[in-house]
Design a protein around this motif. Sequence first.
Motif, PDB file in Angstrom:
ATOM      1  N   GLU A  81      52.368  38.237  37.576  1.00  0.00           N
ATOM      2  CA  GLU A  81      53.251  38.067  38.816  1.00  0.00           C
ATOM      3  C   GLU A  81      53.213  39.482  39.505  1.00  0.00           C
ATOM      4  O   GLU A  81      53.024  39.623  40.582  1.00  0.00           O
ATOM      5  CB  GLU A  81      54.652  38.228  38.301  1.00  0.00           C
ATOM      6  CG  GLU A  81      55.634  37.927  39.368  1.00  0.00           C
ATOM      7  CD  GLU A  81      55.588  37.012  40.415  1.00  0.00           C
ATOM      8  OE1 GLU A  81      55.469  36.888  41.638  1.00  0.00           O
ATOM      9  OE2 GLU A  81      55.204  35.727  40.069  1.00  0.00           O
ATOM     10  N   LEU A  82      52.775  40.660  38.720  1.00  0.00           N
ATOM     11  CA  LEU A  82      52.702  41.884  39.434  1.00  0.00           C
ATOM     12  C   LEU A  82      51.442  41.955  40.071  1.00  0.00           C
ATOM     13  O   LEU A  82      51.367  42.574  41.120  1.00  0.00           O
ATOM     14  CB  LEU A  82      52.684  42.867  38.198  1.00  0.00           C
ATOM     15  CG  LEU A  82      53.910  43.279  37.681  1.00  0.00           C
ATOM     16  CD1 LEU A  82      53.726  44.198  36.210  1.00  0.00           C
ATOM     17  CD2 LEU A  82      54.755  43.747  38.556  1.00  0.00           C
ATOM     18  N   ASN A  83      50.282  41.223  39.600  1.00  0.00           N
ATOM     19  CA  ASN A  83      49.089  41.293  40.423  1.00  0.00           C
ATOM     20  C   ASN A  83      49.283  40.481  41.703  1.00  0.00           C
ATOM     21  O   ASN A  83      48.654  40.699  42.673  1.00  0.00           O
ATOM     22  CB  ASN A  83      47.756  40.851  39.480  1.00  0.00           C
ATOM     23  CG  ASN A  83      47.585  41.579  38.670  1.00  0.00           C
ATOM     24  OD1 ASN A  83      47.573  42.849  38.942  1.00  0.00           O
ATOM     25  ND2 ASN A  83      47.007  41.290  37.169  1.00  0.00           N
ATOM     26  N   LYS A  84      50.085  39.185  41.663  1.00  0.00           N
ATOM     27  CA  LYS A  84      50.343  38.419  42.626  1.00  0.00           C
ATOM     28  C   LYS A  84      51.020  39.322  43.839  1.00  0.00           C
ATOM     29  O   LYS A  84      50.873  39.191  44.983  1.00  0.00           O
ATOM     30  CB  LYS A  84      51.213  37.182  42.334  1.00  0.00           C
ATOM     31  CG  LYS A  84      51.299  36.078  43.618  1.00  0.00           C
ATOM     32  CD  LYS A  84      52.241  35.028  43.320  1.00  0.00           C
ATOM     33  CE  LYS A  84      52.297  34.645  41.772  1.00  0.00           C
ATOM     34  NZ  LYS A  84      53.354  33.402  41.604  1.00  0.00           N
ATOM     35  N   GLU A  85      51.896  40.121  43.582  1.00  0.00           N
ATOM     36  CA  GLU A  85      52.690  41.130  44.311  1.00  0.00           C
ATOM     37  C   GLU A  85      52.093  42.112  44.855  1.00  0.00           C
ATOM     38  O   GLU A  85      52.194  42.602  46.057  1.00  0.00           O
ATOM     39  CB  GLU A  85      54.025  41.193  43.867  1.00  0.00           C
ATOM     40  CG  GLU A  85      55.202  40.027  43.603  1.00  0.00           C
ATOM     41  CD  GLU A  85      56.220  40.244  43.071  1.00  0.00           C
ATOM     42  OE1 GLU A  85      56.826  41.319  43.496  1.00  0.00           O
ATOM     43  OE2 GLU A  85      57.024  39.271  42.290  1.00  0.00           O
ATOM     44  N   PHE A  86      51.497  42.912  43.961  1.00  0.00           N
ATOM     45  CA  PHE A  86      50.957  44.297  44.245  1.00  0.00           C
ATOM     46  C   PHE A  86      49.410  44.622  43.974  1.00  0.00           C
ATOM     47  O   PHE A  86      48.801  45.560  44.248  1.00  0.00           O
ATOM     48  CB  PHE A  86      51.561  45.378  43.227  1.00  0.00           C
ATOM     49  CG  PHE A  86      53.106  45.145  43.269  1.00  0.00           C
ATOM     50  CD1 PHE A  86      53.921  45.159  44.647  1.00  0.00           C
ATOM     51  CD2 PHE A  86      53.768  44.955  42.111  1.00  0.00           C
ATOM     52  CE1 PHE A  86      55.222  45.196  44.456  1.00  0.00           C
ATOM     53  CE2 PHE A  86      55.104  44.887  42.196  1.00  0.00           C
ATOM     54  CZ  PHE A  86      55.901  44.662  43.265  1.00  0.00           C
ATOM     55  N   ALA A  87      48.511  43.479  43.669  1.00  0.00           N
ATOM     56  CA  ALA A  87      47.108  43.780  43.450  1.00  0.00           C
ATOM     57  C   ALA A  87      46.512  44.465  44.684  1.00  0.00           C
ATOM     58  O   ALA A  87      46.580  43.923  45.798  1.00  0.00           O
ATOM     59  CB  ALA A  87      46.485  42.662  43.202  1.00  0.00           C
ATOM     60  N   GLY A  88      45.768  45.568  44.500  1.00  0.00           N
ATOM     61  CA  GLY A  88      45.062  45.967  45.350  1.00  0.00           C
ATOM     62  C   GLY A  88      45.511  47.226  46.241  1.00  0.00           C
ATOM     63  O   GLY A  88      45.289  47.841  47.058  1.00  0.00           O
TER      64      GLY A  88
END
Length: 194
Positions: free
Chosen positions: A158-165
């Motif tokens: 979920e964190l990667n979905k929201e904040f990746a990159g």
Amino acid sequence: TSELPASLVVPTTTTPSDDRVAALTEAVVKSTGQAAGVSADQLGDLAGRLSSLSGIDDEVIQSAGNVLLTFTNVKNGVGEGNDVFNQAAEAALNMSAALGTDLQGSTLQLGKALNDPIKGITALSRAGVSFTEQQKEQIKTMVASGDTLGAQKLILSELNKEFAGAAEAAASPLDKLKVAWGNLQETLGTAIMP
């Protein structure tokens, strides 16, 4: 007395020294019995890689990694996608950049969430991370059945979905150049010193 406008206030935080951070990393790795499955050298390498992407000094990132090391349930495991510690360090960096918060605070918050997923997702939700009711139930079920790793992966997903990159996107070429130059100076200084 009058106060300076916020735009003129110079931050007083300084970058910790390379030797101090390395010594702290060694101490935390030793005190936790290398619970994270990460050596001091591996954390240094991870911090260097994330520093190159984000334009944030590697000592600052390694200091945040030292905080993450204290959460003994956050660890790298064997198998693809089981490098929870490494993923968490990068996720905290991205979360910090996206939300405009300090890296230490984001790392502490994420470390707590991954160390105890049921309690931790509430705090992450208050900070702006969105979890569906289904995800919350999945996390509870996973933890209850002893699958903490599965719950951690769901949180990181979920964190990667929201904040990746986010950290890389927020870094200017000048930031990256400054960090690269500073790291080169450290390397040269270390090579020259007896």
